[in-house]
Design a protein around this motif. Structure first.
Motif, PDB file in Angstrom:
ATOM      1  N   LEU A  13      23.348 -50.388 -58.162  1.00 55.47           N
ATOM      2  CA  LEU A  13      24.105 -51.500 -57.598  1.00 55.47           C
ATOM      3  C   LEU A  13      23.280 -52.785 -57.493  1.00 55.47           C
ATOM      4  CD1 LEU A  13      26.024 -49.603 -54.787  1.00 55.47           C
ATOM      5  CD2 LEU A  13      26.895 -50.338 -56.990  1.00 55.47           C
ATOM      6  N   LEU A  15      20.653 -53.257 -55.656  1.00 54.77           N
ATOM      7  CA  LEU A  15      20.264 -53.508 -54.263  1.00 54.77           C
ATOM      8  C   LEU A  15      18.853 -53.009 -54.039  1.00 54.77           C
ATOM      9  CD1 LEU A  15      23.102 -52.309 -51.873  1.00 54.77           C
ATOM     10  CD2 LEU A  15      22.462 -54.615 -52.459  1.00 54.77           C
ATOM     11  N   LYS A  19      17.694 -52.218 -48.307  1.00 54.38           N
ATOM     12  CA  LYS A  19      19.007 -52.751 -47.935  1.00 54.38           C
ATOM     13  C   LYS A  19      20.038 -51.625 -47.939  1.00 54.38           C
ATOM     14  CE  LYS A  19      18.111 -57.197 -47.575  1.00 54.38           C
ATOM     15  NZ  LYS A  19      17.111 -57.130 -46.504  1.00 54.38           N
ATOM     16  N   MET A  20      19.877 -50.732 -48.907  1.00 56.10           N
ATOM     17  CA  MET A  20      20.814 -49.608 -48.991  1.00 56.10           C
ATOM     18  C   MET A  20      20.677 -48.735 -47.741  1.00 56.10           C
ATOM     19  SD  MET A  20      23.167 -48.030 -50.554  1.00 56.10           S
ATOM     20  CE  MET A  20      23.282 -48.543 -52.258  1.00 56.10           C
ATOM     21  N   LEU A  23      22.413 -50.359 -44.951  1.00 53.09           N
ATOM     22  CA  LEU A  23      23.854 -50.207 -45.102  1.00 53.09           C
ATOM     23  C   LEU A  23      24.294 -48.826 -44.603  1.00 53.09           C
ATOM     24  CD1 LEU A  23      26.657 -50.866 -46.224  1.00 53.09           C
ATOM     25  CD2 LEU A  23      25.806 -50.411 -48.499  1.00 53.09           C
ATOM     26  N   LYS A  47      30.216 -48.166 -53.202  1.00 47.33           N
ATOM     27  CA  LYS A  47      30.388 -49.016 -54.389  1.00 47.33           C
ATOM     28  C   LYS A  47      31.475 -50.051 -54.129  1.00 47.33           C
ATOM     29  CE  LYS A  47      28.744 -46.081 -58.129  1.00 47.33           C
ATOM     30  NZ  LYS A  47      29.139 -45.169 -59.195  1.00 47.33           N
ATOM     31  N   VAL A  50      30.253 -52.758 -51.738  1.00 51.01           N
ATOM     32  CA  VAL A  50      29.304 -53.689 -52.338  1.00 51.01           C
ATOM     33  C   VAL A  50      30.030 -54.645 -53.290  1.00 51.01           C
ATOM     34  CG1 VAL A  50      27.278 -53.872 -53.827  1.00 51.01           C
ATOM     35  CG2 VAL A  50      27.343 -52.161 -52.017  1.00 51.01           C
ATOM     36  N   GLN A  53      31.762 -57.153 -51.292  1.00 45.97           N
ATOM     37  CA  GLN A  53      30.742 -58.037 -50.735  1.00 45.97           C
ATOM     38  C   GLN A  53      30.280 -59.068 -51.750  1.00 45.97           C
ATOM     39  OE1 GLN A  53      29.628 -57.957 -47.543  1.00 45.97           O
ATOM     40  NE2 GLN A  53      28.789 -59.881 -48.283  1.00 45.97           N
ATOM     41  N   LYS A  54      30.087 -58.569 -52.965  1.00 49.16           N
ATOM     42  CA  LYS A  54      29.609 -59.478 -54.012  1.00 49.16           C
ATOM     43  C   LYS A  54      30.643 -60.554 -54.278  1.00 49.16           C
ATOM     44  CE  LYS A  54      26.351 -56.560 -56.457  1.00 49.16           C
ATOM     45  NZ  LYS A  54      26.092 -55.727 -57.625  1.00 49.16           N
ATOM     46  N   ILE A  91      23.995 -59.589 -48.823  1.00 46.59           N
ATOM     47  CA  ILE A  91      24.112 -58.153 -48.942  1.00 46.59           C
ATOM     48  C   ILE A  91      23.856 -57.444 -47.608  1.00 46.59           C
ATOM     49  CG2 ILE A  91      22.424 -56.451 -49.763  1.00 46.59           C
ATOM     50  CD1 ILE A  91      25.302 -57.482 -51.481  1.00 46.59           C
ATOM     51  N   THR A  94      27.174 -56.008 -44.549  1.00 46.16           N
ATOM     52  CA  THR A  94      27.853 -54.998 -45.355  1.00 46.16           C
ATOM     53  C   THR A  94      28.836 -54.119 -44.613  1.00 46.16           C
ATOM     54  OG1 THR A  94      25.747 -53.974 -45.151  1.00 46.16           O
ATOM     55  CG2 THR A  94      26.362 -54.740 -47.325  1.00 46.16           C
TER      56      THR A  94
END
Ligand code: GDP
Length: 621
Positions: A13, A15, A19-20, A23, A47, A50, A53-54, A91, A94
């Protein structure tokens, strides 16, 4: 159902793994480490989030979403450096319920409140390889150097600057190429940190050996993340599973055993597993979130130095923060130098070097020691000022008498005991594995909610200088059982103020530990004169196995178990203990002046005319 590892998903992704993990925390998902697996459903949810979010952040901000930072981590100042932290911001927003408005608020937060540390660009991790002799440290470094160092560097005349830079798919990794933990510990002993990650190499055919334990203890004391590389897996007798089992004994529980220690099987001969090892290094670096400001204050540490007959002092230095430029003045300890020339790992002359860059500098007039911190001064005047300040501090410290230093220490200990849990760090050395285990077993009963006994290292054999270094980094006490420190090691301990003691009786060692736990200062004993006797007759006692001295107490008194010295013609010929006193046939505890008695000192050398002087050890309050 298929499973996906957290870090793989993060990569997919685009990231950062960190950060993951954040999340997942927001979602309340439980995981052990970044290599834990996630179920399909969860993966789909993430997924979706994200992607959403993007899309949102694309509307709100024209800046692109963070890509893999490790691969883009600049080591020298670049215009992108300052924006990098910001790029990641969207990011972090989230949570599923959060709206575009929340994102907008957070954006403005960043501008005002985010500490500068978060805005600093990432820097490459600095890695050290440690482990037992012959387990393949050098081979591993060689393999990585051969395969991962830019061609011109590998092929050309490489400059030995104490470290090299490997290019990996996830960015640059800097390896300290002085194998063994000497460099690491010497540097640490001076209070400096040079490595961000420690690779502990363990040969698959040999498993954990004494130096492996030492290396682990050093890395743990320095609080550096550890990755274990089980090397030589190409050998037919390789037994990586045994190594994994043994690792659990030293508190490094591999991930596939339910722990969180990353363990990678490698071969420095065939290259198997080395890509994976590098991948894990980058992942660990991501989690550590290593950053430094190339435009900030300069920070550097000396890795090593040498004197070249023609060029003068060559110093290998790691730039840790800021940027170092040719022409600037560097202060190390109480010496300084103007940088006349600077060379990178490829042997190229460079003008400036940013964070996580190993360089060789020319220009010092004195030889700086490994681990010494380097500071930058504007000009010669600034350098001299800085040094003058340091000299003042040193003189002040020297002016403190040993006594007042001791008092300071005791006060610090007392403060410590009031405020927090007392921790007693120990390094244990014993003559055999059995006695070592017995001592550890005895000590294991001492911990409670107020005090913790940490055995940093327990090894068979005499203590080494490495132990002293470890003790000084970790503020530990070295306790030896039935092994004595070589003179040099004892001196090293004394000069660093490390307590290193040898015991022959477990009980006495235990008492020392009790004292350490209570934080009480070790009692000081003074020898006090008890009495004197003259040997008038030597009585052989075959049953006892040695002779007894028929003696006359001329002065004072003799007490059983007192220490005593035997002298002949003014010279001490024997020192020991009055293990038995007899008045005629009866055992006596004490015999006073003017009486005769039989003296047993478990010694067969008495001669008529010898003088025995008894003393007792009195504790000075
Ligand atoms: P160090 O003392 O830890 O630096 O160990 P070295 O790198 O000098 O390696 C010790 C010995 O093990 C050398 O003979 C190497 O060739 C050999 N060796 C190192 N790595 C491997 C490996 O992965 N496989 C095999 N078969 N031999 C290895």
């Amino acid at each position: 159902m298929s499973k996906v590892r957290i870090y793989s998903l993060a990569k997919e992704l685009g990231l950062e793994t960190q950060k993951m993990l954040e999340l997942l925390d927001t979602l309340g998902v439980e995981y052990k480490s970044h290599s834990s697996t996630l179920d399909d459903d969860l993966v789909e949810t993430i997924k979706g989030m994200v992607a959403e979010q993007k899309a949102e952040s694309a509307v709100l901000s024209s800046e692109p979403v963070a890509s893999d930072p490790a691969s883009s981590a600049p080591s020298t100042p670049t215009p992108t450096a300052q924006t990098e932290g910001k790029r990641e911001t969207p990011i972090t927003q989230t949570a599923p319920s959060e709206t575009a408005v929340a994102t907008q608020e957070r954006e403005s937060d960043v501008a005002v409140q985010t500490p500068p540390a978060d805005l600093m660009p990432h820097r490459a991790p600095v890695v050290t390889i440690m482990g037992h002799v012959d387990h393949g440290k050098t081979s591993l470094l060689d393999y990585i150097r051969k395969t991962k160092v830019a061609a011109k560097e590998a092929g050309g005349i490489t400059q030995h600057v104490g470290a090299f830079e490997a290019q990996t798919s996830r960015g640059k990794v800097v390896f300290i190429d002085t194998p063994g933990h000497e460099a690491f510990t010497t540097i640490r002993a001076r209070g400096a940190k040079v490595a961000d990650i420690a690779i502990i190499v363990v040969a698959a055919d040999d498993s954990i050996m004494p130096q492996t334990r030492e290396a682990i203890a050093h890395a743990q004391a320095a609080k550096v993340p550890i990755i274990v590389a089980i090397n030589k897996v190409d050998l037919p007798q390789a037994d990586p599973d045994r190594v994994k089992t043994d690792l659990t004994q030293v508190n490094l529980v591999p991930e596939d055993f339910g722990g969180d220690t990353i363990v990678v099987n490698v071969s420095a001969k065939t290259g198997v597993g080395i890509e994976e090892l590098l991948e894990y290094i980058s992942l660990t670096a991501e989690i550590e979130d290593l950053r430094a400001d190339p435009n900030g204050e300069f920070k550097g540490v000396v890795i090593s130095s040498k004197v070249d007959k023609q060029m003068g002092v060559l110093t290998n230095l790691m730039v840790q923060a800021g940027t170092l430029n040719v022409g600037e003045f560097l202060v190390v300890g109480e010496g300084y130098g103007k940088i006349k020339a600077m060379t990178n790992t490829a042997g190229e002359r460079i003008k400036s070097a940013g964070p996580s860059t190993p360089v060789q500098v020319l220009g010092f007039s004195v030889v700086p020691h490994p681990g010494e911190q380097a500071a930058r001064a504007k000009d010669e005047h600034g350098a001299r000022d800085l040094i003058a300040g340091r000299v003042d501090v040193r003189r002040d410290l020297e002016a403190l008498t040993l006594e007042s230093k001791k008092r300071l220490l005791t006060l610090a200990e007392v403060m410590g005991s009031l405020e927090q849990i007392r921790e007693v760090n120990l390094i244990l050395r014993a003559d055999t594995q059995d006695s070592l285990e017995a001592i550890q077993y005895i000590l294991s009963k001492y911990g409670n909610e107020d005090v913790v006994v940490n055995v940093l290292l327990a090894g068979v054999g005499a203590p080494s200088e490495g132990d002293v270094l470890l003790a000084s980094t970790a503020e530990a006490t070295i306790l030896c059982f039935n092994v004595t420190a070589p003179g040099g090691v004892q001196r090293a301990a004394d000069s660093r103020g490390i307590s290193l003691k040898t015991y022959r009786i477990v009980y006495e060692l235990e008492q020392e530990v009790e004292r350490l736990l209570k934080g009480t200062v070790e009692p000081v004993f003074e020898e006090r004169y008890l009495g004197r006797a003259e040997v008038r007759m030597v009585i052989p006692v075959p049953k006892v196995g040695h002779s007894i001295a028929g003696s006359y107490i001329q002065d004072g008194l003799f007490r059983r178990n007192a220490k005593a010295k035997v002298s002949r013609k003014g010279k001490v010929v024997f020192e020991g203990t009055l293990i038995g006193l007899k008045r005629f046939k009866d055992d006596a505890r004490e015999v006073t002046q003017g009486y005769e008695c039989g003296v047993n000192m478990d010694w067969d050398g008495f001669e008529v005319g010898d003088l025995i002087e008894a003393v007792e050890m009195v504790e000075i309050k």
